[in-house]
Design a protein around this motif. Structure first.
Motif, PDB file in Angstrom:
ATOM      1  N   UNK A  46       0.831  -1.201   0.000  1.00 40.67           N
ATOM      2  CA  UNK A  46       0.000   0.000   0.000  1.00 40.67           C
ATOM      3  C   UNK A  46       0.868   1.254   0.000  1.00 40.67           C
ATOM      4  N   UNK A  47       1.968   1.226   0.750  1.00 39.37           N
ATOM      5  CA  UNK A  47       2.898   2.358   0.747  1.00 39.37           C
ATOM      6  C   UNK A  47       3.568   2.496  -0.616  1.00 39.37           C
ATOM      7  N   UNK A  48       3.866   1.389  -1.235  1.00 36.53           N
ATOM      8  CA  UNK A  48       4.490   1.401  -2.564  1.00 36.53           C
ATOM      9  C   UNK A  48       3.567   2.067  -3.586  1.00 36.53           C
ATOM     10  N   UNK A  49       2.258   1.835  -3.453  1.00 34.01           N
ATOM     11  CA  UNK A  49       1.300   2.443  -4.396  1.00 34.01           C
ATOM     12  C   UNK A  49       1.214   3.956  -4.228  1.00 34.01           C
ATOM     13  N   UNK A  50       1.748   4.459  -3.125  1.00 34.27           N
ATOM     14  CA  UNK A  50       1.730   5.899  -2.878  1.00 34.27           C
ATOM     15  C   UNK A  50       3.094   6.557  -3.103  1.00 34.27           C
ATOM     16  N   UNK A 211      -5.645   1.419  -1.272  1.00 34.50           N
ATOM     17  CA  UNK A 211      -5.106   2.165  -2.412  1.00 34.50           C
ATOM     18  C   UNK A 211      -5.621   3.593  -2.377  1.00 34.50           C
ATOM     19  N   UNK A 212      -4.924   4.520  -3.041  1.00 32.78           N
ATOM     20  CA  UNK A 212      -5.409   5.891  -3.103  1.00 32.78           C
ATOM     21  C   UNK A 212      -6.803   5.966  -3.729  1.00 32.78           C
ATOM     22  N   UNK A 213      -7.530   6.994  -3.359  1.00 27.77           N
ATOM     23  CA  UNK A 213      -8.897   7.174  -3.851  1.00 27.77           C
ATOM     24  C   UNK A 213      -8.910   7.237  -5.379  1.00 27.77           C
ATOM     25  N   UNK A 214      -9.861   6.544  -5.971  1.00 27.63           N
ATOM     26  CA  UNK A 214     -10.036   6.587  -7.415  1.00 27.63           C
ATOM     27  C   UNK A 214      -9.283   5.515  -8.176  1.00 27.63           C
ATOM     28  N   UNK A 215      -8.434   4.745  -7.481  1.00 22.85           N
ATOM     29  CA  UNK A 215      -7.704   3.671  -8.168  1.00 22.85           C
ATOM     30  C   UNK A 215      -8.676   2.567  -8.587  1.00 22.85           C
ATOM     31  N   UNK A 216      -8.430   1.923  -9.720  1.00 23.59           N
ATOM     32  CA  UNK A 216      -9.348   0.857 -10.164  1.00 23.59           C
ATOM     33  C   UNK A 216      -9.311  -0.322  -9.214  1.00 23.59           C
ATOM     34  N   UNK A 217     -10.492  -0.787  -8.820  1.00 25.10           N
ATOM     35  CA  UNK A 217     -10.593  -1.936  -7.923  1.00 25.10           C
ATOM     36  C   UNK A 217     -11.856  -2.728  -8.244  1.00 25.10           C
ATOM     37  N   UNK A 218     -11.747  -4.033  -8.173  1.00 25.64           N
ATOM     38  CA  UNK A 218     -12.893  -4.927  -8.343  1.00 25.64           C
ATOM     39  C   UNK A 218     -12.843  -5.953  -7.216  1.00 25.64           C
ATOM     40  N   UNK A 219     -13.946  -6.661  -6.970  1.00 27.49           N
ATOM     41  CA  UNK A 219     -13.932  -7.665  -5.896  1.00 27.49           C
ATOM     42  C   UNK A 219     -12.865  -8.727  -6.127  1.00 27.49           C
ATOM     43  N   UNK A 220     -12.259  -9.156  -5.018  1.00 28.11           N
ATOM     44  CA  UNK A 220     -11.277 -10.238  -5.107  1.00 28.11           C
ATOM     45  C   UNK A 220     -11.942 -11.490  -5.660  1.00 28.11           C
ATOM     46  N   UNK A 221     -11.168 -12.302  -6.305  1.00 28.07           N
ATOM     47  CA  UNK A 221     -11.589 -13.573  -6.899  1.00 28.07           C
ATOM     48  C   UNK A 221     -12.396 -13.400  -8.190  1.00 28.07           C
ATOM     49  N   UNK A 222     -13.210 -12.346  -8.263  1.00 33.28           N
ATOM     50  CA  UNK A 222     -14.197 -12.276  -9.336  1.00 33.28           C
ATOM     51  C   UNK A 222     -13.567 -12.123 -10.718  1.00 33.28           C
ATOM     52  N   UNK A 223     -12.399 -11.500 -10.801  1.00 31.94           N
ATOM     53  CA  UNK A 223     -11.783 -11.298 -12.112  1.00 31.94           C
ATOM     54  C   UNK A 223     -10.907 -12.479 -12.525  1.00 31.94           C
TER      55      UNK A 223
END
Length: 256
Positions: A46-50, A211-223
């Motif tokens: 998470x820190x790396x993403x920032x 993750x920072x606000x607005x980053x693309x995210x979908x439910x785990x497993x589903x993709x």
């Protein structure tokens, strides 16, 4: 009579042998530390993403099986790019039959690229060997990743001129930014889909991630999908959604 090749290994100072109940208790104690390690790894990602980005304004060129390519071309239309500098060139031990042994071990561990591609991420290898040698090596070793030939100072500019290393880039339209770099022992964990995604600025892009606000995210497993069944832009399989929902519910109930 031939000499015996049987070699008895040295005696080990083994841990104690205990009952199944005692073994389970020891495992539960270790699991506490392992879960803490997992949470710490997630927090580090998470820190790396920032981390701040730095713009890549210099033009770079690479030779590929279909001709000259720019750094932007290496993205192959995707948003993120991971570039591993592998040592395969004159002067490397094993040349021309083999690449560096360590780099070859990394290549052997690369998971099917369809899973990275499904997360808008491209992985490529680069070396100074000519394309004819790279294609021959890939065929011999059954490696599938795109592998380009360095033609300029890309490796020197990005910290991998004298050793292996992995650079991560993201693009905003035609603008390219360097977001992360690792080398030395940091490379030894690479190869799996999750480890690669964890060093990208967008991460695994799953809803549980910090993750920072607005980053693309979908439910785990589903993709998740079979590597031959990803279809760009397609909705997740309805039946798989139902199965994964049931599995998650059973897991939650088990923990109560």
């Amino acid at each position: 009579m031939t000499a015996s090749t049987d070699k008895t290994p040295p005696a080990l100072h083994t841990p104690p042998v205990v009952s199944p109940q005692a073994w389970e208790a020891a495992r539960e104690q270790l699991l506490i530390k392992e879960k803490a390690h997992t949470r710490a790894r997630d927090a580090l990602a998470a820190e790396r993403r920032r981390m701040p980005w730095t713009a890549v304004d210099k033009a770079y060129a690479f030779d590929g099986p279909d001709g000259r390519r720019s750094l932007l071309d290496l993205f192959d239309g995707r948003r993120q790019l991971i570039v591993y500098r592998a040592f395969f060139e004159p002067g490397v031990y094993g040349w021309p039959e083999h690449a560096c042994r360590g780099c070859s071990m990394v290549a052997d561990q690369v998971a099917h690229l369809a899973h990275l591609n499904a997360r808008d991420t491209t992985l490529v290898f680069v070396s100074r060997a000519p394309q004819a040698d790279i294609e021959r090596l890939k065929a011999r070793m059954d490696w599938k990743m795109p592998w380009f030939t360095l033609t300029d100072g890309f490796d020197t500019d990005f910290g991998v001129n004298e050793w292996h290393g992995t650079n991560v880039f993201i693009r905003d339209g035609n603008r390219i930014f360097r977001t992360y770099f690792l080398n030395n022992r940091g490379d030894e964990q690479m190869g799996g889909t999750w480890n690669y995604l964890d060093i990208t600025p967008l991460g695994r892009q799953e809803a549980w991630e910090d993750s920072p606000e607005g980053y693309p995210q979908t439910p785990a497993y589903k993709w998740w999908n079979w590597h031959d069944s990803y279809v760009e832009g397609a909705a997740p399989d309805k039946k798989w959604m139902e199965i994964s929902d049931a599995g998650e519910a059973a897991f939650r109930n088990k923990g109560k």
